[in-house]
Write a protein that holds these residues in place. Structure first.
Motif, mmCIF file in Angstrom:
data_model
loop_
_atom_site.group_PDB
_atom_site.id
_atom_site.type_symbol
_atom_site.label_atom_id
_atom_site.label_comp_id
_atom_site.label_asym_id
_atom_site.label_seq_id
_atom_site.Cartn_x
_atom_site.Cartn_y
_atom_site.Cartn_z
ATOM 1 N N ILE A 1 49.916 48.697 36.914
ATOM 2 C CA ILE A 1 48.904 48.173 37.013
ATOM 3 C C ILE A 1 48.467 47.792 38.619
ATOM 4 O O ILE A 1 46.787 47.636 39.108
ATOM 5 N N VAL B 1 50.103 43.600 26.991
ATOM 6 C CA VAL B 1 50.015 42.468 26.390
ATOM 7 C C VAL B 1 49.192 42.778 25.229
ATOM 8 O O VAL B 1 49.988 42.127 24.139
ATOM 9 N N TRP C 1 39.508 48.074 39.502
ATOM 10 C CA TRP C 1 39.449 46.833 38.675
ATOM 11 C C TRP C 1 39.857 46.850 36.989
ATOM 12 O O TRP C 1 40.648 46.677 36.651
ATOM 13 N N VAL D 1 39.635 36.904 30.149
ATOM 14 C CA VAL D 1 38.598 37.498 31.584
ATOM 15 C C VAL D 1 39.198 38.832 31.958
ATOM 16 O O VAL D 1 38.373 39.779 32.639
ATOM 17 N N VAL D 2 40.463 39.441 31.600
ATOM 18 C CA VAL D 2 41.019 40.804 32.312
ATOM 19 C C VAL D 2 40.821 41.722 30.515
ATOM 20 O O VAL D 2 40.098 42.227 31.855
ATOM 21 N N ILE E 1 42.711 31.359 29.149
ATOM 22 C CA ILE E 1 41.203 31.870 29.661
ATOM 23 C C ILE E 1 41.862 33.748 30.926
ATOM 24 O O ILE E 1 40.840 34.421 30.541
ATOM 25 N N PRO E 2 41.937 33.199 31.326
ATOM 26 C CA PRO E 2 43.109 34.734 32.006
ATOM 27 C C PRO E 2 43.021 35.887 31.276
ATOM 28 O O PRO E 2 43.052 37.364 31.814
ATOM 29 N N ILE E 3 43.260 36.069 30.503
ATOM 30 C CA ILE E 3 43.838 37.265 30.009
ATOM 31 C C ILE E 3 42.493 37.975 29.193
ATOM 32 O O ILE E 3 42.904 38.736 28.856
ATOM 33 N N PHE F 1 45.149 47.712 40.753
ATOM 34 C CA PHE F 1 44.096 46.856 41.337
ATOM 35 C C PHE F 1 43.385 46.589 42.576
ATOM 36 O O PHE F 1 43.032 46.622 43.342
ATOM 37 N N THR G 1 46.402 46.736 32.327
ATOM 38 C CA THR G 1 47.472 45.106 31.519
ATOM 39 C C THR G 1 47.002 44.630 29.697
ATOM 40 O O THR G 1 47.777 44.510 29.188
ATOM 41 N N TYR H 1 37.255 42.409 31.728
ATOM 42 C CA TYR H 1 36.662 43.438 32.586
ATOM 43 C C TYR H 1 37.681 44.885 32.412
ATOM 44 O O TYR H 1 36.651 45.668 32.886
#
Lengths: 271, 281
Positions: free
Chosen positions: B238, B259, B248, B28-29, B24-26, B242, B255, B32
Motif C-alpha cells: 500500500i 479493512v 492513490w 474517504v479512502v 470518515i478517514p476510512i 501511495f 487498503t 478514493y
C-alpha cells in the motif's frame, strides 16, 4: 501427585517462566550491550568497552530535537485523551443507556485495526483535506487508538464505583456540579492517572502511526527505525537506551507523585 | 422538563472524535478506491477498475503473505501463551504479579527498539549471539536474519503479550475446584483441557487471538528490519502505491481490501463477546 513429582513440576513451571522472561528481554539487553562500543561496525564482544556513544548522544543536537518532538506529541495526546476518555468511560461503564452496548463495541474497533493501515489511511485523509502532516497530525493519529485504550482503563476502575454515593450526595442537597467535583472525580482519579500514564507511554513508543503521519517531523521511534537500516553507529543503540530510560523516569515520577498525593490525602483524613 | 440522558451526553465527545478520526478517514479512502487510476481528487466518476487491477497485477499476493504470517503468529502465540497463562494463574500471589508486570513492560518500549535489539542479537559474525559463541567456543554460526523465519520470530515476539493478557483473564475465570473435581472423577489431562478449561478460557483466548491476528496483519516493521523484505507484506504494498507509484486509487483499493478482511474476522467475534463481563474483571 506425590511430593517429588510435585516439586519437579513446580521447578519446570519456574523454568518455563524464566525462559519466557529471558527471551522477552534479550532484545533490550542486546541494545544496551551494542551501545557500549566505539566502532561503526557491530563486532561483539567489543575490543574496548566504553560509554563514549552516550557522551556523543547527549552532546548531539539531534537527540534533543527527537526527544522534544516525541515529548510534545506524548503530552498533547495524554491531555486530550484523558479529557475525552473520562467522559467516554462514564458512558461506557457508569450510565445505563440504550445505545451503550453498541457504543462499547464501536469504541473497541480502532483497537482491533492494523495500525500501519490506519496511519496510511489518515495520511490520505489529511492530504485530501489539504493538511500538511506534522507532529500535530501524528498526535491526532495517536489519539485515534489511544483514546479507546484510556477509556477502557478508566472504565475498569468505574465498574467498582458505587453509584449510591452520588445519590446520597444528591439527597443531601448537592448540585450536579458539586457531585461531579466532590464525589465522581475523586473516585475516577486513580483510573485517570493510570490512563494518563498509558497514554503518554503508548504515544512515546509508537512507531506504526508516526511513520506515516508525522510528515517532516521525526519522533524517536521513527529515527531509530530509519537508522537500523542505514548509518549505523553505537550512538543509535545509545539513544534507544536513553529514550527508554526517559519513559522509565516518567513512570517513576508518576509513582512517586502518586504515593506523595496519597500520603497527603491520608494525613488530611487523619487530621 | 426531561433531561437528556447523561449516557448520551458523555459519549458524544468520543463519538464525534472517532467519527472524525476513524470512520470518515476510512470512508474517504473507500471513495478514493473508486476513482480513476492515478487521480488525486474525488471528482472523477466512480469505477471498480482499481479492484480489477489489484487482482490482475497480483496484489492478492502481499495480502495473502500478510494473512498467512498473521495466522501463523496467532497460532504460535496461543501455543506459547497457554502454558504461560496456566503457570501464572497457578502461581498467584506476589511472584505472579511481578512476572506479569515484567511481561507487560516491553509493550511500553518502542517496537523499533525491540526489533532493532532482535536484529543485533541475530546478526551474523559480530552479532551478540554469533560473536559470543565465537568468543566462547571458537565456533562460528550462521544466521536466520533477513529471512521470513526471522520476521515470523519478530511477529511472535511483539504480539505475544497481546495474546497472553486476554488469555490470562480467561484462565483466571476457570474455577480450580471444577478442575479438581474432574480429576477426582478420573478425567485425563486432555479431557480436563477439552471439557473444562478450553471452553471457560475461550472468550479470553478469542480476544487475544483476534488482537494478535489483526495487529500482525498490518505489521511491516518486522519484515523491514528482520525479514530483509524477503516477501512484500500488504502495508508495504500500500505504501509503495501511495508514495512511490503515486497511484492513490490503487493504494486505496488495497487498503479497503485489508479493512474488509479485518472486519470479516473482527465483527463475528466482537458480536459474541460480552464487553461488560470481560472489562469488569
Amino acid at each position: 501427585m506425590n511430593g517429588r513429582a510435585k516439586s519437579l513440576f513446580d521447578s519446570l513451571q519456574a523454568a518455563w517462566l524464566l525462559l519466557v522472561l529471558a527471551l522477552l528481554y534479550i532484545p533490550m539487553i542486546s541494545v544496551a550491550l551494542a551501545s557500549l562500543s566505539n566502532t561503526r561496525y557491530m563486532l561483539f564482544p567489543h575490543r574496548t568497552w566504553t560509554t563514549d556513544a552516550y557522551a556523543d548522544a547527549l552532546a548531539s543536537y539531534t537527540t534533543g530535537t527527537l526527544h522534544l518532538t516525541s515529548f510534545r506529541i506524548a503530552v498533547l495526546v495524554m491531555v486530550l485523551s484523558v479529557v475525552l476518555a473520562s467522559f467516554g468511560a462514564l458512558a461506557f461503564a457508569r450510565f445505563d443507556w440504550r445505545g451503550r452496548r453498541a457504543f462499547q463495541r464501536f469504541l473497541l474497533l480502532p483497537l482491533f485495526f492494523p495500525q500501519p493501515v490506519l496511519g496510511l489511511a489518515l495520511l490520505v485523509y489529511f492530504t485530501a483535506l489539504g493538511i500538511t502532516p506534522s507532529w500535530q497530525t501524528a498526535a491526532f493519529a495517536h489519539l485515534v487508538w489511544i483514546v479507546p485504550v484510556v477509556t477502557l482503563v478508566i472504565s475498569i476502575r468505574l465498574y467498582n464505583y458505587d453509584v449510591m454515593q452520588e445519590d446520597a450526595a444528591f439527597d443531601l442537597g448537592a448540585t450536579r456540579l458539586q457531585v461531579l467535583r466532590e464525589v465522581t472525580l475523586p473516585a475516577l482519579a486513580p483510573g485517570i492517572v493510570s490512563g494518563a500514564l498509558f497514554a503518554f507511554l503508548l504515544s512515546w513508543s509508537n512507531l506504526p502511526l508516526s511513520v506515516f503521519t508525522s510528515g517532516a517531523d521525526t519522533t524517536l521511534p521513527e529515527w531509530l527505525y530509519s537508522r537500523t537500516a542505514t548509518n549505523y553507529s553505537p550512538m543509535v543503540p545509545a539513544i534507544a537506551v536513553i529514550a527508554t530510560a526517559v519513559s522509565a523516569l516518567v513512570v517513576g515520577a508518576a509513582a512517586v507523585g502518586l504515593s506523595l498525593a496519597r500520603g497527603r490525602g491520608g494525613a488530611k483524613t487523619a487530621a | 422538563m426531561r433531561r437528556p440522558n447523561p449516557g448520551i451526553l458523555t459519549m458524544l465527545p468520543v463519538l464525534v472524535f472517532l467519527l472524525a478520526g476513524f470512520v470518515i478517514p476510512i470512508l474517504v479512502v473507500a471513495l478514493y478506491s473508486l476513482m480513476p487510476p492515478r487521480t488525486f481528487d474525488l471528482a472523477g466518476s466512480p469505477t471498480f477498475t482499481n479492484y480489477a487491477t489489484a487482482f490482475a497485477e497480483g496484489y492478492w499476493r502481499p495480502l495473502m503473505w500478510s494473512a498467512l504470517g498473521a495466522a501463523a503468529t496467532t497460532l504460535i502465540c496461543l501455543v506459547l501463551a497457554w502454558p504461560t497463562a496456566r503457570v501464572l494463574a497457578h502461581l498467584a500471589g506476589r511472584w505472579a504479579t511481578l512476572v506479569t508486570l515484567l511481561i507487560a513492560l516491553p509493550i511500553f518500549i518502542s517496537e523499533s527498539v525491540r526489533l532493532f535489539g532482535l536484529a543485533l542479537f541475530m546478526m551474523p559474525g559480530g552479532g551478540i549471539l554469533a560473536g559470543s559463541i565465537d568468543a566462547l567456543f571458537g565456533v562460528s554460526i550462521g544466521t536466520i536474519l533477513y529471512t521470513r523465519l526471522a520476521a515470523l520470530l519478530g511477529l511472535v515476539y511483539i504480539h505475544f503479550p497481546f495474546v497472553l493478557f486476554p488469555l490470562l483473564l480467561g484462565v483466571s475465570l476457570i474455577p480450580k475446584d471444577q478442575v479438581e473435581a474432574a480429576r477426582d472423577l478420573g478425567a485425563s489431562g486432555w479431557q480436563v483441557f477439552r471439557e473444562i478449561e478450553a471452553p471457560l478460557a475461550a472468550p479470553g483466548a478469542a480476544v487475544g487471538a483476534l488482537l494478535c491476528f489483526v495487529l500482525s496483519l498490518g505489521a511491516n516493521a518486522e519484515m523491514n528490519i528482520l525479514g530483509g523484505q524477503a516477501v512484500t507484506v500488504i502495508t508495504n504494498a500500500i505504501e509503495q502505491r501511495f508514495n512511490y507509484a503515486q497511484d492513490w486509487p490503487l493504494g486505496a483499493a488495497l487498503t479497503v481490501l485489508t479493512v474488509l478482511l479485518t472486519a470479516a474476522v473482527v465483527f463475528p467475534v466482537l458480536k459474541r463477546i460480552d464487553v461488560d463481563r470481560l472489562a469488569r474483571r
